[in-house]
Scaffold this active site. Structure first.
Site, PDB file in Angstrom:
ATOM      1  N   LYS A 130       1.032  -1.181  -0.079  1.00 34.57           N
ATOM      2  CA  LYS A 130      -0.114  -0.121  -0.061  1.00 34.57           C
ATOM      3  C   LYS A 130       0.849   1.210   0.096  1.00 34.57           C
ATOM      4  CE  LYS A 130      -2.176   2.116   3.784  1.00 34.57           C
ATOM      5  NZ  LYS A 130      -1.694   3.533   3.542  1.00 34.57           N
ATOM      6  N   ASP A 151      -3.454   4.324  -1.990  1.00 32.09           N
ATOM      7  CA  ASP A 151      -4.387   4.898  -0.943  1.00 32.09           C
ATOM      8  C   ASP A 151      -4.278   6.406  -0.950  1.00 32.09           C
ATOM      9  OD1 ASP A 151      -5.990   4.961   1.194  1.00 32.09           O
ATOM     10  OD2 ASP A 151      -4.426   4.851   2.644  1.00 32.09           O
ATOM     11  N   LYS A 206      -7.281   8.312  -1.249  1.00 32.01           N
ATOM     12  CA  LYS A 206      -8.163   8.817  -0.507  1.00 32.01           C
ATOM     13  C   LYS A 206      -8.988  10.237  -1.550  1.00 32.01           C
ATOM     14  CE  LYS A 206      -7.285   7.224   4.063  1.00 32.01           C
ATOM     15  NZ  LYS A 206      -5.676   6.781   3.904  1.00 32.01           N
ATOM     16  N   HIS A 265     -10.978  12.865  -2.862  1.00 29.61           N
ATOM     17  CA  HIS A 265     -12.168  13.657  -2.572  1.00 29.61           C
ATOM     18  C   HIS A 265     -12.367  15.048  -3.049  1.00 29.61           C
ATOM     19  CE1 HIS A 265     -14.616  14.821   1.367  1.00 29.61           C
ATOM     20  NE2 HIS A 265     -15.371  14.983   0.310  1.00 29.61           N
ATOM     21  N   ASP A 266     -12.982  15.074  -4.115  1.00 32.04           N
ATOM     22  CA  ASP A 266     -13.026  16.503  -4.698  1.00 32.04           C
ATOM     23  C   ASP A 266     -14.580  16.390  -5.462  1.00 32.04           C
ATOM     24  OD1 ASP A 266     -12.434  18.860  -6.079  1.00 32.04           O
ATOM     25  OD2 ASP A 266     -10.330  18.637  -5.991  1.00 32.04           O
ATOM     26  N   ASN A 316     -16.104  15.438 -11.434  1.00 29.69           N
ATOM     27  CA  ASN A 316     -15.108  15.551 -12.662  1.00 29.69           C
ATOM     28  C   ASN A 316     -13.590  15.476 -12.310  1.00 29.69           C
ATOM     29  OD1 ASN A 316     -15.153  15.874 -15.415  1.00 29.69           O
ATOM     30  ND2 ASN A 316     -14.333  18.162 -15.266  1.00 29.69           N
ATOM     31  N   THR A 356      -9.903   5.883  10.652  1.00 28.78           N
ATOM     32  CA  THR A 356      -9.539   5.291  12.022  1.00 28.78           C
ATOM     33  C   THR A 356      -8.917   5.850  12.925  1.00 28.78           C
ATOM     34  OG1 THR A 356      -7.448   4.290  11.263  1.00 28.78           O
ATOM     35  CG2 THR A 356      -9.263   2.850  10.907  1.00 28.78           C
ATOM     36  N   ARG A 413       2.982   0.181  10.697  1.00 32.71           N
ATOM     37  CA  ARG A 413       4.239   0.233  11.554  1.00 32.71           C
ATOM     38  C   ARG A 413       4.637  -1.276  12.437  1.00 32.71           C
ATOM     39  NH1 ARG A 413       1.993   5.952  13.751  1.00 32.71           N
ATOM     40  NH2 ARG A 413       0.101   5.071  12.801  1.00 32.71           N
TER      41      ARG A 413
END
Length: 224
Positions: free
Chosen positions: A32, A59, A61, A63-64, A67, A115, A205
């Site tokens: 990842k 990863d 994420k 977000h917009d 388009n 999380t 980790r």
């Protein structure tokens, strides 16, 4: 059986990330690469890590507006990621457009509730109810939008699996039974998440910062 462990390779140096990936490649199912990695190393970094020969989970994420997210999805076709994340809170239209723009073999999964957030954090953001309730609401929305699955904590994965039997459920924030929580407020063990229905277990980790990453990866793999 495919190994469900994806190692979070969020190391600042590309050479260190590649070296770690080579070390543990026999004990994880994929790699990842997060926002920090992508901003630091870009497409070149992803191509270099892909040479290790394991599936890549981007990863990002996203977000917009719909388009813009669709355009970003098209821009990463060339990287051939196995999995890409977007934010479910971007809404149904954004999720639909992201899935439509994704490469054919890329699974698009939506982050429900980070999380690192708990009920108090959500209430402070104006979200009524618990983190659990919000994760279920957003998982339902992601399923309606035609996505492959979602990202949620180990606390919600069981309830979401019951509602979405064939959903591709990604669980981050996992800590072995003897592990430190760090900034994760809603962590569970890899085995508990897998038993509850998780498709992918994201572990960072506990492997990457272990004294012996290979032994740590092997020990976690053995619990599954």
């Amino acid at each position: 059986m495919t190994n469900p462990i994806y190692l979070a390779l969020d190391l600042p140096r590309l050479d260190a990330a590649i070296a770690l990936a080579h070390k543990v490649r026999s004990h994880v199912g994929g790699l990842k690469l997060g926002l920090e990695f992508f901003c630091a190393h870009g497409h070149h970094g992803v191509h270099e890590v892909a040479k290790v020969g394991l599936p890549i989970f981007l990863d990002l994420k996203l977000h917009d507006i719909p388009n813009t997210v669709a355009g970003a999805m098209q821009a990463i076709h060339v990287l051939e990621p196995a999995i890409v994340t977007i934010h479910a809170s971007g809404g149904r239209a954004m999720m639909e457009d992201a899935k439509a723009a994704a490469a054919e073999h890329t699974k698009v999964v939506a982050v429900t509730v980070l999380t690192s957030l708990d009920d108090t954090d959500l209430n402070g953001m104006g979200v009524a109810g618990s983190a659990h309730d919000q994760a279920l609401r957003l998982a339902d929305l992601a399923q309606e939008a035609g996505l492959d699955g979602i990202v949620c904590s180990g606390h919600e994965v069981g309830a979401i699996h019951k509602r979405w039997k064939d959903g591709y459920l990604v669980v981050p924030g996992l800590r072995p039974a003897d592990g430190k929580l760090g900034d994760q407020k809603r962590a569970v063990t890899p085995r508990a998440a897998r038993d509850a229905g998780a498709s992918v277990l994201v572990i960072g980790r506990p492997i990457s910062r272990a004294e012996d990453p290979v032994a740590a990866a092997r020990a976690i793999e053995a619990t599954l």
